[in-house]
Scaffold this motif. Structure first.
Motif, mmCIF file in Angstrom:
data_model
loop_
_atom_site.group_PDB
_atom_site.id
_atom_site.type_symbol
_atom_site.label_atom_id
_atom_site.label_comp_id
_atom_site.label_asym_id
_atom_site.label_seq_id
_atom_site.Cartn_x
_atom_site.Cartn_y
_atom_site.Cartn_z
ATOM 1 N N ARG A 187 0.838 -1.213 0.000
ATOM 2 C CA ARG A 187 0.000 0.000 0.000
ATOM 3 C C ARG A 187 0.870 1.260 0.000
ATOM 4 N NH1 ARG A 187 -5.600 -0.260 1.551
ATOM 5 N NH2 ARG A 187 -6.182 -2.344 2.223
ATOM 6 N N HIS A 188 1.953 1.218 0.783
ATOM 7 C CA HIS A 188 2.858 2.373 0.810
ATOM 8 C C HIS A 188 3.440 2.621 -0.579
ATOM 9 C CE1 HIS A 188 5.836 5.237 2.227
ATOM 10 N NE2 HIS A 188 6.733 4.559 1.535
ATOM 11 N N TRP A 189 3.906 1.558 -1.237
ATOM 12 C CA TRP A 189 4.442 1.674 -2.591
ATOM 13 C C TRP A 189 3.362 2.223 -3.541
ATOM 14 C CZ3 TRP A 189 2.529 -1.777 -6.448
ATOM 15 C CH2 TRP A 189 3.100 -1.616 -7.711
ATOM 16 N N LEU A 190 2.152 1.700 -3.425
ATOM 17 C CA LEU A 190 1.072 2.157 -4.301
ATOM 18 C C LEU A 190 0.785 3.643 -4.094
ATOM 19 C CD1 LEU A 190 -1.296 1.150 -6.300
ATOM 20 C CD2 LEU A 190 -2.696 1.370 -4.260
ATOM 21 N N THR A 191 0.671 4.057 -2.834
ATOM 22 C CA THR A 191 0.309 5.460 -2.580
ATOM 23 C C THR A 191 1.466 6.414 -2.860
ATOM 24 O OG1 THR A 191 0.767 5.193 -0.212
ATOM 25 C CG2 THR A 191 -1.525 4.940 -0.917
ATOM 26 N N ARG A 192 2.703 6.024 -2.554
ATOM 27 C CA ARG A 192 3.851 6.911 -2.770
ATOM 28 C C ARG A 192 4.296 6.927 -4.223
ATOM 29 N NH1 ARG A 192 4.855 11.149 -0.386
ATOM 30 N NH2 ARG A 192 7.083 11.108 -0.748
ATOM 31 N N HIS A 224 8.018 -5.976 -10.007
ATOM 32 C CA HIS A 224 9.004 -6.827 -9.332
ATOM 33 C C HIS A 224 10.090 -5.942 -8.726
ATOM 34 C CE1 HIS A 224 12.181 -9.863 -8.867
ATOM 35 N NE2 HIS A 224 11.212 -10.765 -8.915
ATOM 36 N N PRO A 225 10.670 -6.340 -7.595
ATOM 37 C CA PRO A 225 11.740 -5.540 -6.980
ATOM 38 C C PRO A 225 12.965 -5.368 -7.876
ATOM 39 C CG PRO A 225 10.951 -7.202 -5.437
ATOM 40 C CD PRO A 225 10.304 -7.491 -6.754
ATOM 41 N N ASN A 241 8.409 0.150 -12.652
ATOM 42 C CA ASN A 241 7.775 -1.152 -12.446
ATOM 43 C C ASN A 241 8.392 -1.926 -11.278
ATOM 44 O OD1 ASN A 241 6.857 -0.397 -15.160
ATOM 45 N ND2 ASN A 241 6.025 -2.463 -15.206
ATOM 46 N N ARG A 242 9.108 -1.214 -10.411
ATOM 47 C CA ARG A 242 9.709 -1.882 -9.250
ATOM 48 C C ARG A 242 8.806 -1.732 -8.044
ATOM 49 N NH1 ARG A 242 16.260 -1.638 -9.703
ATOM 50 N NH2 ARG A 242 16.298 -2.798 -11.654
ATOM 51 N N SER A 243 8.517 -2.855 -7.427
ATOM 52 C CA SER A 243 7.625 -2.930 -6.274
ATOM 53 C C SER A 243 8.369 -3.602 -5.121
ATOM 54 C CB SER A 243 6.386 -3.741 -6.658
ATOM 55 O OG SER A 243 6.768 -5.002 -7.181
ATOM 56 N N PRO A 244 7.838 -3.528 -3.904
ATOM 57 C CA PRO A 244 8.546 -4.132 -2.785
ATOM 58 C C PRO A 244 8.616 -5.660 -2.843
ATOM 59 C CG PRO A 244 6.450 -3.200 -2.063
ATOM 60 C CD PRO A 244 6.646 -2.792 -3.482
ATOM 61 N N TYR A 245 7.683 -6.282 -3.535
ATOM 62 C CA TYR A 245 7.635 -7.739 -3.698
ATOM 63 C C TYR A 245 7.241 -8.036 -5.146
ATOM 64 C CZ TYR A 245 6.938 -7.367 1.360
ATOM 65 O OH TYR A 245 7.065 -7.044 2.678
ATOM 66 N N PRO A 246 7.477 -9.259 -5.631
ATOM 67 C CA PRO A 246 6.895 -9.634 -6.919
ATOM 68 C C PRO A 246 5.371 -9.509 -6.833
ATOM 69 C CG PRO A 246 8.556 -11.239 -6.229
ATOM 70 C CD PRO A 246 8.314 -10.335 -5.057
ATOM 71 N N ILE A 247 4.782 -8.894 -7.842
ATOM 72 C CA ILE A 247 3.322 -8.690 -7.863
ATOM 73 C C ILE A 247 2.792 -9.055 -9.240
ATOM 74 C CG2 ILE A 247 1.474 -6.940 -7.803
ATOM 75 C CD1 ILE A 247 3.114 -5.417 -5.718
ATOM 76 N N LEU A 248 1.684 -9.776 -9.239
ATOM 77 C CA LEU A 248 0.904 -10.016 -10.449
ATOM 78 C C LEU A 248 -0.350 -9.152 -10.300
ATOM 79 C CD1 LEU A 248 1.337 -13.887 -10.529
ATOM 80 C CD2 LEU A 248 2.486 -12.233 -12.011
#
Length: 195
Positions: A22-27, A122-123, A140-147
């Motif tokens: 959520r932090h990654w999404l909002t920031r 993906h991180p 496209n970098r996220s804290p964890y792999p995400i689908l």
């Protein structure tokens, strides 16, 4: 590197995983306007955050099948999109890409191609032709792999409502170039109202 096992207190770990996402999404995604369509579904609480505790690609694909079916059967007003977060598997970006191949095949097998699609985060995300440390990869970098499971109809409506949707990719890369590595780290370190 062997995949890690889910911790004994899985609910607590899932909450931490979802909070980081959520932090990654909002920031990043909303805060830097990397996806101009994300804010509306976030504000309306139409994003499902699902954590896969699978430790291998087969387990992730089983969870993906379940989430694809759930999204296809859910009311769009309740759940418009799903983030399937994978904290214990697919840490290797090449393995993650292999998973995406099988994920696309699964969409076809479930007859959901044209109804749903899968976006990737993906991180260690790296665009073809880029260097691992290129700042543009951070779009496209996220804290964890995400689908990221999306409804095609929602994407079409969002694109129709957004002028020059085709230019989003280039604008995102320019935003990240202006920010730079240090600016990115400082931006992501800041707290949001939802933290």
């Amino acid at each position: 590197m062997p995949p890690s096992s889910p911790p004994a207190d899985s609910d607590s770990h899932d909450a931490t995983t979802i909070a980081a996402t959520r932090h990654w999404l909002t920031r990043a995604v909303i805060g830097l306007n990397l996806c101009p369509f994300a804010k509306a579904v976030h504000v309306k609480d139409q994003i499902r955050y699902a954590v896969s505790n699978a430790a291998d690609i087969e387990g992730v694909l089983a969870d993906l099948e379940s989430e694809l079916r759930n999204l296809a059967n859910a009311s769009p007003t309740a759940v418009d999109t799903t983030l399937l977060i994978v904290p214990h598997a697919l840490a290797d970006f090449l393995e993650y890409n292999d998973c995406l191949y099988f994920a696309d095949r699964m969409l076809k097998a479930l007859r959901l191609e044209g109804t749903l699609q899968i976006a990737s985060f993906h991180p260690c995300y790296q665009f073809e032709g880029s260097e691992p440390d290129d700042i543009e990869n951070y779009t496209n970098r996220s804290p964890y792999p995400i689908l990221h499971l999306l409804r095609e109809a929602s994407i079409e409506r969002a694109v129709d409502a957004f002028p020059d949707a085709a230019g989003i990719y280039e604008r995102n890369q320019e935003t990240l170039r202006r920010l730079g590595q240090q600016g990115w780290q400082q931006w992501m370190a800041a707290q949001t109202d939802t933290d």
